[in-house]
Design a protein around this motif. Structure first.
Motif: not given
Length: 532
Positions: A99, A144, A423, A426-427, A444, A447-448, A451-452, A457
Motif C-alpha cells: 500500500d 483515509i 470499480s 483500490f489504490a 473497493n 474509495q467511493y 480519498k483512500h 480515485t
C-alpha cells in the motif's frame, strides 16, 4: 450538556485565549483563530484546506511504551503551549506492505493519536469515528482522508490509530494479572474505546455533537465495530454503527484459553518461556516483537468485562448496544484474497488443484458441497471460482447473518451490497499496474466514500454519480435518519424488509436497486449450514 449557542461562545473564547497565549512569532503569523482549539489536554493548531479544517496527530493516550506496553491505555497527559496538528503521527508497529506509504515496516510504539476533519462554520454537527482496516495487524487513521465527505455531509469525522498485532492483542497469564478484568489481549480495542471517550469529551470544541457519534469501519475496522457493539464498557460512547465487510467469522473473538496458549507460544518464540515472561517480553525491541508475530491469530479475546461473550451471541440475545446499524459487504469480496494466494504469486489455481483447494479451505464436507455450487464451467478460471466461494463464505453470508441477528433483537439495521464490478482496483493495486479483474472486491467501496491512502480515485462519470449517492446514504445515516440518496431507493431496514438488500451499482448495469436475491446469489444456504 451545553446547547449550541453556548458551545459557540465557549469555543470563541477558547480560541481567543489560545491566540493570546501564543508566542509572539506565531501571533505575527496571523494564525486563523478557528484552527486553534483547546482540548482537555492542551491547545492544538490545525490548518485550513479547500474542504474545511483538519487537525492531525492529536494524542488521545499516553505512549504505550516501557511499563505501559501491554497495559490498558491511559489518557494523554497535558502539554504546554500550542501543539502543531498539521502532520499525521506515527503508524503503530506493523510490517511493510504494497500500500502507498507502507512500503517499509514501522517499529514506533508512540502512535495512539487521532485526526479530526471539521467543516467550517457551525456547531453541533453529527460525528463519525472511523476505525481503519488491515486485519488488526496493519493500517492507520491516515489510510483515509475524509475531508470531502465531512464537508459534503456536514459532519465531523475522526480517524483513529490503535495498537496492532502482538502489541494490540497479546494475551498471557502475567498480563491477565495486570488487566482490570483479568483478561488480557484486548489492548487495541481498548485503545478504540479510549479514543471514543476523547471524542465524547472534546469533539464539541471542533463543532461536533458528542451525543451524535457513529462508530464506523471497514474490514478489521468493521469487525472492531461489531466487537464494540458487544462490549459493555463501550455503552453510551456512540449512537450508531457502520460495518463495512466486517462481519467475517461472525465477528468471533478468541477464547481466553486459546489466546493464552497462543501467547505462550509467542513468548517461547522470543525466548521468554519461563521466569518473568512479561518482563522478558517488555525488554524485547518492537522490531523483535514484530518479526516474531507472523503466523499467529491476533484478535479480540472473550471472557472479561470488556467482552463477556461472543459478539454474535450478544447481538442475537439483544444484549449488545441498542443502536441503529448500517451493514454490508461487496459482491466480489474474495477476488482480492484469491489473487493474493494464487495469480498474484505467479501460480494461478489450476482445474486439477481446484477440488483440493476447496477442501483445504472449507473442510471435507463443505468443500465437497462447494465443488457442486461453484462449478468451473460457471467461472472464467479456477481462481475466480475459488474467489466466489471464499468471498461468499468469508464475507457475504456472515454479513447477512449479522443483519438477521440485529433485526431479531429489534434494532434498526440497514443492508447494502457494493456491486460496482467496474470499480477501479483500490489504490495500492492500481498503482502497481495489476491487470486481474478484481470486480467489486474487498476494500473497493472505500474509495467511493473517501480519498483512500490520500489518493483521489479516477472514477468515470457513472462511478462519480454512484459515489455521490453512497456519500449521501452514509451521510444521512450518520445524521440520524434512514439512509437515503437523491433519485434512489432508501436503504432497506431488515426489521420490515427482511432479505432485501440495497445493491449499489452504476446506471449502465441497472443502477441502485433493492435486491431480494443476495442470499441465493452467494449460496448462503450452504455457508449458513456450515457455520451452524
Amino acid at each position: 450538556m451545553r446547547n449550541g449557542r453556548t458551545r459557540i461562545l465557549v469555543a470563541a473564547l477558547v480560541t481567543t485565549l489560545a491566540t493570546a497565549l501564543l508566542p509572539a512569532a506565531a501571533a505575527r503569523a496571523s494564525v486563523p483563530a478557528d484552527t486553534l482549539v483547546r482540548t482537555g489536554t492542551g491547545v492544538v493548531r490545525g490548518q485550513h484546506t479547500s474542504e474545511g479544517r483538519q487537525f492531525l496527530g492529536i494524542p488521545y493516550a499516553q505512549p504505550p511504551v516501557g511499563a505501559l506496553r501491554w497495559r490498558e491505555p491511559r489518557p494523554a497527559e497535558p502539554w504546554r503551549g500550542v501543539r502543531d496538528a498539521t502532520e499525521f503521527s506515527n503508524r503503530c508497529v506493523q510490517s511493510a506492505s504494497w500500500d502507498p506509504g507502507y512500503e517499509d515496516p514501522t517499529y514506533t510504539e508512540d502512535c495512539l493519536d487521532l485526526n479530526v476533519y471539521a467543516p467550517d462554520g457551525s456547531a453541533d454537527r453529527p460525528v463519525m469515528v472511523w476505525l481503519h482496516g488491515g486485519g488488526l495487524t496493519a493500517g492507520a487513521g491516515a489510510d483515509i482522508v475524509p475531508d470531502t465527505f465531512a464537508r459534503t455531509t456536514g459532519t465531523v469525522v475522526v480517524t483513529v490509530n490503535y495498537r496492532l498485532g502482538a502489541m494490540g492483542f497479546l494475551a498471557a497469564a502475567g498480563l491477565d494479572r495486570q488487566a482490570s478484568d483479568g483478561v488480557s489481549g484486548n489492548f487495541g480495542l481498548q485503545d478504540q474505546q479510549l479514543a471514543l471517550r476523547w471524542v465524547r469529551a472534546n469533539i464539541w470544541r471542533f463543532g461536533g455533537d458528542p451525543g451524535r457519534v457513529t462508530v464506523a469501519g471497514e474490514s478489521a475496522g468493521g469487525r472492531s465495530v461489531c466487537t464494540q457493539l458487544a462490549s459493555p464498557t463501550g455503552r453510551g460512547l456512540f449512537r450508531a454503527g457502520i460495518v463495512e465487510s466486517g462481519a467475517y467469522g461472525d465477528c468471533a473473538a478468541r477464547t481466553h484459553e486459546d489466546a493464552r496458549a497462543s501467547g505462550a507460544a509467542f513468548a517461547a518464540r522470543l525466548g521468554c518461556a519461563s521466569g518473568d515472561v512479561v518482563g522478558c517480553l517488555r525488554r524485547k525491541s518492537s522490531q523483535e516483537i514484530l518479526e516474531a508475530q507472523a503466523g499467529f491469530d491476533w484478535a479480540p479475546v472473550v471472557g472479561g468485562a470488556f467482552l463477556p461473550e461472543q459478539p454474535a451471541a450478544s447481538i442475537a440475545a439483544g444484549r449488545s448496544a441498542r443502536v441503529p446499524v448500517l451493514n454490508g459487504a461487496n459482491q466480489d469480496e474474495g477476488r482480492l484474497f484469491a489473487y493474493g494466494a494464487y495469480d498474484g504469486q505467479g501460480t494461478p489455481l489450476t482445474a486439477a488443484a481446484y477440488p483440493k483447494a476447496l477442501v483445504d479451505a472449507f473442510g471435507q464436507e463443505a468443500g465437497t458441497r462447494a465443488l457442486g455450487e461453484y462449478p468451473l464451467a460457471g467461472h472464467p478460471s479456477p481462481t475466480y471460482a475459488y474467489a466466489a466461494a471464499a468471498g461468499d463464505q468469508l464475507m457475504a453470508c456472515p454479513a447477512l447473518r449479522l443483519n438477521q441477528r440485529l433485526a431479531r433483537s429489534g434494532l434498526p439495521v440497514y443492508a447494502y451490497e457494493f456491486a460496482d464490478r467496474t470499480s477501479p482496483p483500490f489504490a495500492s493495486i492500481r498503482e502497481a499496474g495489476r491487470t486481474f479483474d478484481f470486480g467489486a472486491t474487498h476494500v473497493n467501496e472505500v474509495q467511493y466514500l473517501f480519498k483512500h491512502f490520500g489518493l483521489a480515485t479516477p472514477l468515470n462519470a457513472e462511478q462519480r454519480v454512484l459515489a455521490r449517492r453512497m456519500v449521501q446514504y452514509w451521510g444521512s445515516f450518520v445524521r440520524g435518519s434512514v439512509p437515503r440518496a437523491e433519485g434512489a431507493p432508501a436503504m432497506p431496514d431488515q426489521r420490515s424488509s427482511a432479505g432485501r438488500t440495497l445493491s449499489l451499482r452504476t446506471a449502465s448495469v441497472g443502477g441502485i436497486t433493492r435486491s431480494t436475491t443476495v442470499h441465493r446469489d452467494h449460496r448462503c444456504t450452504l455457508w449458513d449450514a456450515a457455520a451452524s
